[in-house]
Design a protein around this motif. Sequence first.
Motif, mmCIF file in Angstrom:
data_model
loop_
_atom_site.group_PDB
_atom_site.id
_atom_site.type_symbol
_atom_site.label_atom_id
_atom_site.label_comp_id
_atom_site.label_asym_id
_atom_site.label_seq_id
_atom_site.Cartn_x
_atom_site.Cartn_y
_atom_site.Cartn_z
ATOM 1 N N ALA A 115 55.353 12.846 39.324
ATOM 2 C CA ALA A 115 54.101 13.275 39.675
ATOM 3 C C ALA A 115 52.887 13.716 38.483
ATOM 4 O O ALA A 115 52.010 13.494 38.829
ATOM 5 N N GLU A 148 50.731 10.522 39.942
ATOM 6 C CA GLU A 148 50.279 10.979 41.054
ATOM 7 C C GLU A 148 48.953 11.702 41.004
ATOM 8 O O GLU A 148 47.582 11.981 41.756
ATOM 9 N N LEU A 149 48.995 12.642 39.813
ATOM 10 C CA LEU A 149 48.378 13.616 39.890
ATOM 11 C C LEU A 149 47.170 12.958 38.025
ATOM 12 O O LEU A 149 45.918 14.280 37.940
ATOM 13 N N ASP A 171 57.538 23.389 41.515
ATOM 14 C CA ASP A 171 57.225 24.850 42.397
ATOM 15 C C ASP A 171 57.550 25.263 40.133
ATOM 16 O O ASP A 171 58.212 24.926 39.792
ATOM 17 N N ASP A 208 52.546 22.002 40.692
ATOM 18 C CA ASP A 208 53.230 22.657 42.379
ATOM 19 C C ASP A 208 53.155 22.188 42.828
ATOM 20 O O ASP A 208 53.694 22.089 44.600
ATOM 21 N N ARG A 209 52.076 20.857 43.768
ATOM 22 C CA ARG A 209 52.370 20.505 44.594
ATOM 23 C C ARG A 209 53.311 19.682 44.441
ATOM 24 O O ARG A 209 53.723 19.186 45.878
ATOM 25 N N PHE A 210 53.734 19.575 43.986
ATOM 26 C CA PHE A 210 54.947 18.438 43.792
ATOM 27 C C PHE A 210 56.346 18.917 43.324
ATOM 28 O O PHE A 210 57.127 19.058 43.883
#
Length: 219
Positions: free
Chosen positions: A49, A52-53, A202, A198-200
């Motif tokens: 994540a 990805e971010l 919580d 949080d996109r991936f």
Amino acid sequence: MSLDLPTGVERRRFDGRGRLATRGDPVYGEPQDADGWRAWDAGRSKLGAMLELGMDVGLVGGEGVLYLGAASGTTVSHVADFAGPTYAVEFAPRPTRDLLSVAESRPNLFPLLKDAREPRTYAHVVEADLDCIVQDVATRGQARVALRNRQFLASDGRLLAAIKARSEDVLDDPETVFENTLEALREGYEILETQRLDRFHDDHLAVVAEPRSEMAAER
Ligand SMILES: C[S@@+](CC[C@H](N)C(=O)[O-])C[C@H]1O[C@@H](n2cnc3c(N)ncnc32)[C@H](O)[C@@H]1O
């Protein structure tokens, strides 16, 4: 902002969609392509994540890594696909058994059935001056774990930590937990970047940090 991925991590197409991928034996049922690349599922991996971010994790490939909280090897398998020696600490016996199978095809992956709060129990095995600590322990006292393991990092090394708010306090506001954790981390680290995952994932905060030279000794 788009940052370079480490050598050995690429964006490849799986089922018509561009996804992060590394090259190695499959581990968790992830899709593979004909060239031996396997998709890296950011929904199952905090480090995935972070990449990805577009966080600046400072990885170029070939690093010496200490991975804390390896579980059954979902993320650390991808790390070992592009990194150098990768020491994987996990204290639960069941996932560590799976981790041993993951290591069979990865000669640079060293599973350690150890408690990350007790680095003296593996200090004789893990080399010094590592380039990176990846931490995903989901336990109370996540800052303390990072401070205790700081001894393994080179002075220009990186801590890449995923802080899970609910592991510190199920009731407290995640923002408050993150502030307190960052404050504790500053005792031994300079915080370079933070980002909510949080996109991936919580209630997780990703932290990129480097060791502060003036911290006298590990606790
Ligand atoms: C969220 S899971 C890790 C998932 C893994 N990082 C991945 O992405 O594939 C957290 C893991 O940390 C382990 N853990 C928690 N406290 C630990 C400790 N003190 N020492 C070692 N492992 C610990 C748990 O047993 C669990 O397997």
